[in-house]
Design an enzyme around this catalytic site. Structure first.
Site, mmCIF file in Angstrom:
data_model
loop_
_atom_site.group_PDB
_atom_site.id
_atom_site.type_symbol
_atom_site.label_atom_id
_atom_site.label_comp_id
_atom_site.label_asym_id
_atom_site.label_seq_id
_atom_site.Cartn_x
_atom_site.Cartn_y
_atom_site.Cartn_z
ATOM 1 N N THR A 232 27.603 -0.908 15.492
ATOM 2 C CA THR A 232 27.509 -2.203 15.004
ATOM 3 C C THR A 232 27.829 -3.256 15.617
ATOM 4 O OG1 THR A 232 28.599 -0.991 12.858
ATOM 5 C CG2 THR A 232 28.944 -3.291 12.690
ATOM 6 N N ARG A 260 24.075 6.598 2.269
ATOM 7 C CA ARG A 260 25.441 6.336 2.573
ATOM 8 C C ARG A 260 25.567 4.901 3.109
ATOM 9 N NH1 ARG A 260 27.962 4.536 7.869
ATOM 10 N NH2 ARG A 260 29.940 5.108 7.779
ATOM 11 N N VAL A 261 26.433 4.155 2.789
ATOM 12 C CA VAL A 261 26.744 2.763 3.272
ATOM 13 C C VAL A 261 28.051 2.723 4.040
ATOM 14 C CG1 VAL A 261 27.259 0.380 2.621
ATOM 15 C CG2 VAL A 261 25.260 1.704 1.430
ATOM 16 N N GLY A 262 28.238 2.230 5.182
ATOM 17 C CA GLY A 262 29.656 1.937 5.809
ATOM 18 C C GLY A 262 30.327 0.621 5.305
ATOM 19 N N ASP A 263 31.199 0.467 6.217
ATOM 20 C CA ASP A 263 32.251 -0.661 5.933
ATOM 21 C C ASP A 263 31.462 -2.160 6.152
ATOM 22 O OD1 ASP A 263 32.367 0.082 8.665
ATOM 23 O OD2 ASP A 263 33.848 -1.514 8.893
ATOM 24 N N THR A 282 33.858 -2.744 13.686
ATOM 25 C CA THR A 282 33.253 -1.640 14.001
ATOM 26 C C THR A 282 33.758 -0.142 14.326
ATOM 27 O OG1 THR A 282 31.811 -0.827 16.098
ATOM 28 C CG2 THR A 282 33.414 -2.508 16.589
ATOM 29 N N GLY A 283 33.440 0.597 13.817
ATOM 30 C CA GLY A 283 34.086 1.837 13.764
ATOM 31 C C GLY A 283 33.697 2.764 12.635
ATOM 32 N N GLY A 285 33.444 3.974 9.486
ATOM 33 C CA GLY A 285 33.402 3.032 8.394
ATOM 34 C C GLY A 285 34.197 3.527 7.108
#
Length: 372
Positions: A232, A260-263, A282-283, A285
């Site tokens: 990210t 799927r959606v991350g942070d 970043t990481g 999520g």
């Protein structure tokens, strides 16, 4: 009323008038003074905040063993270019929003990061992009998720913030909004890179050999380098007016399924800014979402009145570590203080201040030189 009380009454009236008059109005410290009084050291204007920009290009198991000298040079050059683009905006009196937009656009167009051109592939062999931006002064925010034909997702997220009543749009709806605002959509082939495609093939092979669904793979697995890396990208900035902004953009995780959606596009999780603090993460999520990492850091600054560096360090190296989450953040406060903690082996990161000298770091040993 006795004659003796008349002078006393007049004195009280005169005193009240003086307190209410412009000449005797209260200062910011609550102490009344007249124009004839000499200013004290307490009346000196507060020093201006140190404006600047901080960026990241992902965190994870990044070591010299899995990063060739050629790729390291390319990554450092792209990070430097992004810092220079954002600094040029700030030096010219531009806004923090414009600065983070300029910096992230450079990173989205570079094939070395998991965003825009360098986005990873999903299980179905497509690229799905997420992004978010937030204005710390107004707390307005915009985000998009799961877009497949938008070259620069962060630019679209900003349009959502500025030209719609909404905060987040997803998928085809977000792309329809993009078209309505004159954003040219690109052929999905634009996002193809051979490294990312081969990364998906290796992930699929590993999945087949395990005979388990992709959800059993380590979150954020990136076979491009054979390790866990979260590519990210993001930026936070403080401009000359004291305004903060944050922005984040990502391609998600290799071999992800089910939309799927991350942070990154979730305000308060991977992206957040208020008048005191701005954060881009970043990481892993899922952990950043569950622990609302970006907002947690800024809330500690606001409610506990602790330094930014302490707030960020506690969340990343204590709260997240105990929960099993991996990653890092970049953050700035309204005084221009910077924090870049991460609990992984490395994080692509950089900063630039008023002097215009960009500082870029990747590995942990760079911390000793002050680029932490």
């Amino acid at each position: 009323m006795s004659a003796a009380s008349v002078p006393l009454r007049r004195a009280l009236i005169v005193g009240a008038v003086m307190l209410l008059s412009p000449m005797g109005c209260a200062t910011r410290t609550g102490v009344a003074r007249t124009d004839s009084e000499q200013p004290t050291s307490h009346d000196a204007p507060a020093p201006k905040p140190k404006w600047g920009l901080v960026i990241h290009g992902g965190a994870g198991v990044i070591s010299r063993e899995n990063l060739s000298p050629e790729r390291e040079a390319e990554v450092r050059a792209a990070l430097t270019q992004a810092l220079q683009a954002g600094h040029a905006v700030l030096a010219g009196g531009g806004s923090a929003l414009d600065a983070v937009s300029a910096a992230v656009r450079i990173l989205e167009d570079a094939p070395y990061f998991n965003a825009g051109k360098g986005a990873v592939f999903t299980h179905d062999g497509v690229n799905e992009l997420d992004a978010a931006i937030m204005d710390g002064t107004t707390r307005k925010a915009g985000a998009v998720a799961g877009v497949r034909r938008v070259r620069n997702p962060l630019a679209l997220a900003r349009l959502v913030m500025e030209q719609s009543p909404h905060v987040m749009m997803v998928g085809e709806g977000a792309e329809a909004f993009a078209k309505s605002r004159g954003v040219a959509l690109v052929d999905p082939k634009y996002f193809y890179t051979e490294d990312r495609w081969q990364g998906l093939q290796r992930a699929l092979e590993k999945e087949r050999s395990r005979q388990q669904p992709s959800s059993s793979l380590p979150a954020g697995y990136d076979p491009v380098s054979g390790d866990h890396k979260f590519g990210t990208v993001g930026a936070v900035a403080l401009d000359k007016t004291g305004s903060l902004a944050a922005a984040t953009s990502t391609g998600g995780m290799t071999n992800k399924r089910y939309g799927r959606v991350g942070d990154a596009p979730i305000i308060g999780a991977g992206t957040y800014a208020d008048p005191r603090c701005a954060v881009s993460a970043t990481g892993h999520g899922e952990f950043f979402i569950r622990y609302t990492v970006a907002r947690d850091i800024c809330a500690r600054v606001e409610y506990q009145n602790v330094p930014l560096s302490e707030a960020a360090d506690v969340v990343i190296n204590d709260v997240l570590v105990k929960a099993g989450g991996e990653g890092g953040v970049i953050a700035m406060d309204r005084e221009g203080n910077v924090a870049m903690p991460f609990n992984s082996a490395g994080m692509y990161r950089g900063s630039v201040g008023e002097d215009g000298e960009p500082v870029v770091a990747i590995f942990r040993e760079a911390e000793a030189a002050g680029a932490q």
